[in-house]
Design a protein around this motif. Sequence first.
Motif, PDB file in Angstrom:
ATOM      1  N   ASP A  62       0.860  -1.172   0.000  1.00  0.00           N
ATOM      2  CA  ASP A  62       0.000   0.000   0.000  1.00  0.00           C
ATOM      3  C   ASP A  62       0.896   1.221   0.000  1.00  0.00           C
ATOM      4  O   ASP A  62       2.118   1.116   0.019  1.00  0.00           O
ATOM      5  N   GLN A  63       0.293   2.408  -0.009  1.00  0.00           N
ATOM      6  CA  GLN A  63       1.082   3.628  -0.100  1.00  0.00           C
ATOM      7  C   GLN A  63       1.880   3.885   1.166  1.00  0.00           C
ATOM      8  O   GLN A  63       2.845   4.637   1.152  1.00  0.00           O
ATOM      9  N   THR A  64       1.501   3.254   2.273  1.00  0.00           N
ATOM     10  CA  THR A  64       2.214   3.470   3.532  1.00  0.00           C
ATOM     11  C   THR A  64       3.483   2.638   3.601  1.00  0.00           C
ATOM     12  O   THR A  64       4.564   3.142   3.907  1.00  0.00           O
ATOM     13  N   GLY A  66       4.267  -0.112   1.090  1.00  0.00           N
ATOM     14  CA  GLY A  66       4.728  -0.600  -0.195  1.00  0.00           C
ATOM     15  C   GLY A  66       5.194  -2.037  -0.101  1.00  0.00           C
ATOM     16  O   GLY A  66       4.725  -2.822   0.716  1.00  0.00           O
ATOM     17  N   HIS A 165       7.473  -1.678 -10.863  1.00  0.00           N
ATOM     18  CA  HIS A 165       6.131  -1.124 -10.721  1.00  0.00           C
ATOM     19  C   HIS A 165       5.571  -0.654 -12.065  1.00  0.00           C
ATOM     20  O   HIS A 165       4.365  -0.775 -12.324  1.00  0.00           O
ATOM     21  N   ASP A 174       1.993   7.458 -10.240  1.00  0.00           N
ATOM     22  CA  ASP A 174       1.585   6.491  -9.216  1.00  0.00           C
ATOM     23  C   ASP A 174       2.805   5.896  -8.504  1.00  0.00           C
ATOM     24  O   ASP A 174       2.795   5.685  -7.287  1.00  0.00           O
ATOM     25  N   LEU A 177       4.247   8.353  -6.042  1.00  0.00           N
ATOM     26  CA  LEU A 177       3.439   8.418  -4.829  1.00  0.00           C
ATOM     27  C   LEU A 177       3.708   7.203  -3.943  1.00  0.00           C
ATOM     28  O   LEU A 177       3.863   7.329  -2.723  1.00  0.00           O
ATOM     29  N   LEU A 178       3.780   6.036  -4.555  1.00  0.00           N
ATOM     30  CA  LEU A 178       4.010   4.796  -3.803  1.00  0.00           C
ATOM     31  C   LEU A 178       5.379   4.779  -3.133  1.00  0.00           C
ATOM     32  O   LEU A 178       5.505   4.382  -1.965  1.00  0.00           O
ATOM     33  N   ASN A 180       7.304   7.366  -2.513  1.00  0.00           N
ATOM     34  CA  ASN A 180       7.594   8.633  -1.820  1.00  0.00           C
ATOM     35  C   ASN A 180       8.787   9.351  -2.457  1.00  0.00           C
ATOM     36  O   ASN A 180       9.682   9.836  -1.769  1.00  0.00           O
TER      37      ASN A 180
END
Length: 216
Positions: A62-64, A66, A165, A174, A177-178, A180
């Motif tokens: 997830d984005q937090t 990865g 990715h 994207d 963002l993933l 950072n």
Amino acid sequence: MEKVRVVVADDHPIVLMGVREMIERDENFEVVGEAHSSSELVALYRELRPAIAITDFNMPGDQTYGDGLKLIEYLLRNFPDTRILILTMLSTPLILSSLYDLGVSGVILKNGDLNEILVALKALAQGRVYRGPGMQSANSVLASKDDVDGRIASLSAKEYEVLRHFVSGMSVRDIALLLNRSVKTVSAQKVSAMRKLDVDTDQALLTFCVKANLFQ
């Protein structure tokens, strides 16, 4: 004697089952938790504080948290007392050596002998870093730039992460963002990777990665 507490993370139930059964053959170790994603793995870390974590490199993230390098870096930074054993299909020398450089305690290839897991666990429980037979090539990056292996070996760990990715269908925005990172940074890393792989279009990049089985 108190058993060594182990958590296992993989998004494939069959792999989880096989690893658990292997570990339970040795009375010195105990599987205290299983995770199917990076978020579940972090939750297990916080709740159980295991001595050892066995985790896949590529997992739903997830984005937090990865997955891949981002997840490993997070775990090493926030839970330094837990030793990490990577179980993966990856066989790229640069990535394997990068994992050791980050601070993981061992890497095992999924296409190898699962009995190796117990050998690795015993090494980690004794405070040693495990390098099995499949890791001999992790000590040196291929020198040739004229073949597929040479081009892949020239990728940096961060370029490899961006490509992984991108090939999965994510846009540069994207991915930024993933991971950072800024869009500009990710774009530059993608362009640099394409130059090293000697491809000049996104389609050519995708074709190269598929034919080379770069992300199994």
